[in-house]
Design a protein around this motif. Structure first.
Motif, PDB file in Angstrom:
ATOM      1  N   ILE A 103       0.834  -1.207   0.000  1.00  0.00           N
ATOM      2  CA  ILE A 103       0.000   0.000   0.000  1.00  0.00           C
ATOM      3  C   ILE A 103       0.871   1.260   0.000  1.00  0.00           C
ATOM      4  O   ILE A 103       0.592   2.234  -0.713  1.00  0.00           O
ATOM      5  N   ALA A 104       1.969   1.244   0.769  1.00  0.00           N
ATOM      6  CA  ALA A 104       2.860   2.401   0.818  1.00  0.00           C
ATOM      7  C   ALA A 104       3.513   2.645  -0.540  1.00  0.00           C
ATOM      8  O   ALA A 104       3.610   3.795  -1.000  1.00  0.00           O
ATOM      9  N   LEU A 105       3.956   1.566  -1.200  1.00  0.00           N
ATOM     10  CA  LEU A 105       4.591   1.720  -2.512  1.00  0.00           C
ATOM     11  C   LEU A 105       3.592   2.200  -3.561  1.00  0.00           C
ATOM     12  O   LEU A 105       3.936   3.000  -4.437  1.00  0.00           O
ATOM     13  N   LEU A 106       2.345   1.715  -3.460  1.00  0.00           N
ATOM     14  CA  LEU A 106       1.318   2.194  -4.387  1.00  0.00           C
ATOM     15  C   LEU A 106       1.073   3.689  -4.205  1.00  0.00           C
ATOM     16  O   LEU A 106       0.929   4.433  -5.179  1.00  0.00           O
ATOM     17  N   ARG A 107       1.055   4.116  -2.944  1.00  0.00           N
ATOM     18  CA  ARG A 107       0.780   5.533  -2.678  1.00  0.00           C
ATOM     19  C   ARG A 107       1.941   6.415  -3.121  1.00  0.00           C
ATOM     20  O   ARG A 107       1.735   7.575  -3.514  1.00  0.00           O
ATOM     21  N   LEU A 108       3.162   5.885  -3.076  1.00  0.00           N
ATOM     22  CA  LEU A 108       4.335   6.666  -3.465  1.00  0.00           C
ATOM     23  C   LEU A 108       4.705   6.475  -4.933  1.00  0.00           C
ATOM     24  O   LEU A 108       5.677   7.071  -5.402  1.00  0.00           O
ATOM     25  N   SER A 109       3.943   5.640  -5.642  1.00  0.00           N
ATOM     26  CA  SER A 109       4.294   5.309  -7.016  1.00  0.00           C
ATOM     27  C   SER A 109       4.112   6.472  -7.983  1.00  0.00           C
ATOM     28  O   SER A 109       4.735   6.505  -9.042  1.00  0.00           O
ATOM     29  N   GLY A 110       3.250   7.404  -7.653  1.00  0.00           N
ATOM     30  CA  GLY A 110       2.960   8.498  -8.568  1.00  0.00           C
ATOM     31  C   GLY A 110       1.909   8.163  -9.598  1.00  0.00           C
ATOM     32  O   GLY A 110       1.499   9.034 -10.369  1.00  0.00           O
ATOM     33  N   LEU A 111       1.455   6.911  -9.602  1.00  0.00           N
ATOM     34  CA  LEU A 111       0.399   6.502 -10.521  1.00  0.00           C
ATOM     35  C   LEU A 111      -0.954   6.916  -9.958  1.00  0.00           C
ATOM     36  O   LEU A 111      -1.206   6.738  -8.757  1.00  0.00           O
ATOM     37  N   VAL A 112      -1.814   7.457 -10.788  1.00  0.00           N
ATOM     38  CA  VAL A 112      -3.116   7.926 -10.323  1.00  0.00           C
ATOM     39  C   VAL A 112      -3.934   6.776  -9.751  1.00  0.00           C
ATOM     40  O   VAL A 112      -4.516   6.876  -8.663  1.00  0.00           O
ATOM     41  N   ILE A 113      -3.971   5.648 -10.498  1.00  0.00           N
ATOM     42  CA  ILE A 113      -4.764   4.506 -10.035  1.00  0.00           C
ATOM     43  C   ILE A 113      -4.179   3.926  -8.756  1.00  0.00           C
ATOM     44  O   ILE A 113      -4.897   3.613  -7.802  1.00  0.00           O
ATOM     45  N   GLY A 114      -2.827   3.778  -8.724  1.00  0.00           N
ATOM     46  CA  GLY A 114      -2.183   3.228  -7.528  1.00  0.00           C
ATOM     47  C   GLY A 114      -2.423   4.087  -6.299  1.00  0.00           C
ATOM     48  O   GLY A 114      -2.765   3.577  -5.225  1.00  0.00           O
ATOM     49  N   SER A 115      -2.278   5.394  -6.437  1.00  0.00           N
ATOM     50  CA  SER A 115      -2.517   6.296  -5.312  1.00  0.00           C
ATOM     51  C   SER A 115      -3.976   6.263  -4.867  1.00  0.00           C
ATOM     52  O   SER A 115      -4.272   6.280  -3.672  1.00  0.00           O
ATOM     53  N   ALA A 116      -4.900   6.189  -5.839  1.00  0.00           N
ATOM     54  CA  ALA A 116      -6.320   6.165  -5.502  1.00  0.00           C
ATOM     55  C   ALA A 116      -6.678   4.891  -4.745  1.00  0.00           C
ATOM     56  O   ALA A 116      -7.431   4.917  -3.759  1.00  0.00           O
ATOM     57  N   VAL A 117      -6.138   3.749  -5.194  1.00  0.00           N
ATOM     58  CA  VAL A 117      -6.394   2.481  -4.508  1.00  0.00           C
ATOM     59  C   VAL A 117      -5.846   2.530  -3.083  1.00  0.00           C
ATOM     60  O   VAL A 117      -6.511   2.099  -2.120  1.00  0.00           O
ATOM     61  N   ALA A 118      -4.619   3.041  -2.915  1.00  0.00           N
ATOM     62  CA  ALA A 118      -3.997   3.099  -1.592  1.00  0.00           C
ATOM     63  C   ALA A 118      -4.775   4.014  -0.649  1.00  0.00           C
ATOM     64  O   ALA A 118      -5.069   3.644   0.496  1.00  0.00           O
ATOM     65  N   VAL A 119      -5.130   5.207  -1.116  1.00  0.00           N
ATOM     66  CA  VAL A 119      -5.871   6.149  -0.269  1.00  0.00           C
ATOM     67  C   VAL A 119      -7.251   5.601   0.069  1.00  0.00           C
ATOM     68  O   VAL A 119      -7.720   5.707   1.212  1.00  0.00           O
ATOM     69  N   GLY A 120      -7.925   4.982  -0.910  1.00  0.00           N
ATOM     70  CA  GLY A 120      -9.234   4.398  -0.651  1.00  0.00           C
ATOM     71  C   GLY A 120      -9.166   3.292   0.384  1.00  0.00           C
ATOM     72  O   GLY A 120     -10.015   3.202   1.286  1.00  0.00           O
ATOM     73  N   PHE A 121      -8.137   2.433   0.286  1.00  0.00           N
ATOM     74  CA  PHE A 121      -7.950   1.356   1.270  1.00  0.00           C
ATOM     75  C   PHE A 121      -7.715   1.930   2.657  1.00  0.00           C
ATOM     76  O   PHE A 121      -8.325   1.478   3.648  1.00  0.00           O
TER      77      PHE A 121
END
Length: 282
Positions: A103-121
């Motif tokens: 989840i941390a890597l998704l949020r720091l990835s800079g990808l819109v979808i990855g950040s949205a999934v991480a923040v939503g979780f």
């Protein structure tokens, strides 16, 4: 500086801390205050139990810790429950760490979808009480996916604490100087290699203190799975009380066991922090 013939202005000496601060910062005084507070709690419990006409039976507690039978030495129900709690906590923590890192890597990835999934979780899990999440995994998702109570307990603890651990990972990664990223890129490292060999190893010293607190939090949180009758320390304690009616003695003993385990863990990690700091300096 003086040996080289260079003199410079000297600053004013640092003022001594106030007397009250020095007094309460003393280790001896801190231990004494802690002992007084614990003593007052124990005395209040004793007086309250006496007013209720409670019959103290501390002499029966050792049989729930160990027994000498005809076969030989046997552990009692409380140590067996402690082992079950530690096993449950270790499995849950390992799974929570893996999910939290993802989840941390998704949020720091800079990808819109990855950040949205991480923040939503994170927002979903942090706003659901742990008990409600346990009921959700056991009574709702359990029949659908075939989770037994033990699996549901592990998933509940792992998912709940992964949201907290992911923030620890994110803070630790962000604490590493940005120059380290630039150095990794300059020698041709991929983002995965930079994380593995440079960023994550350096972020460990920032993450150890809060991660220790999270482990302690998880061990204490594991007691909640007793509401669905998962075999662990609190469940064993409730079973003993239902058979013996020794509420005060058993709960005090179990509280002491939890305290000892968390103190040992905290002391061990404190030594690890000091060792890691020395290694960093070398």
């Amino acid at each position: 500086m003086s040996d080289l013939g260079i003199s410079g202005p000297k600053g004013q000496p640092l003022p001594r801390p106030p007397f009250l601060k020095r007094f309460f910062d003393s280790v001896l005084i801190s231990v004494a205050i802690y002992a007084i507070i614990v003593g007052l709690i124990a005395y209040g419990s004793f007086v309250g139990a006496q007013s209720m006409g409670y019959n103290w039976q501390w002499y029966r507690v050792p049989q729930f810790l160990y027994r000498n039978t005809e076969i030989g030495f046997e552990w009692g129900q409380i140590p067996i429950g402690l082992v079950a709690t530690i096993k449950l906590s270790v499995i849950s923590f390992l799974l929570a760490t893996a999910i939290g890192l993802l989840i941390a890597l998704l949020r720091l990835s800079g990808l819109v979808i990855g950040s949205a999934v991480a923040v939503g979780f994170l927002e979903l899990i942090r706003n659901i009480p742990l008990l409600v999440l346990l009921y959700l995994f056991y009574y709702v998702l359990g029949p659908i996916f075939g989770f037994d109570r033990y699996t549901a307990s592990i998933l509940t603890l792992a998912v709940f604490h992964s949201a907290l651990i992911s923030e620890i990972f994110r803070a630790g990664i962000n604490a590493v100087h940005t120059g380290q990223w630039e150095a990794a890129k300059s020698i041709g490292m991929s983002p995965f290699q930079a994380y593995r060999y440079i960023i994550l190893p350096q972020s460990v010293r920032f993450m150890l203190p809060p991660m220790t607190g999270e482990v302690v939090h998880l061990i204490k949180s594991s007691a909640i799975v007793s509401v669905i009758a998962v075999a662990e320390l609190t469940t064993f304690g409730r079973n003993i009380i239902s058979d013996t009616y020794m509420s005060f003695e058993i709960w005090f003993t179990i509280a002491l066991v939890y305290l000892v385990v968390t103190l040992i863990l905290s002391i061990g990690v404190s030594h690890l922090e000091k060792k890691y700091a020395v290694d960093q300096q070398n």
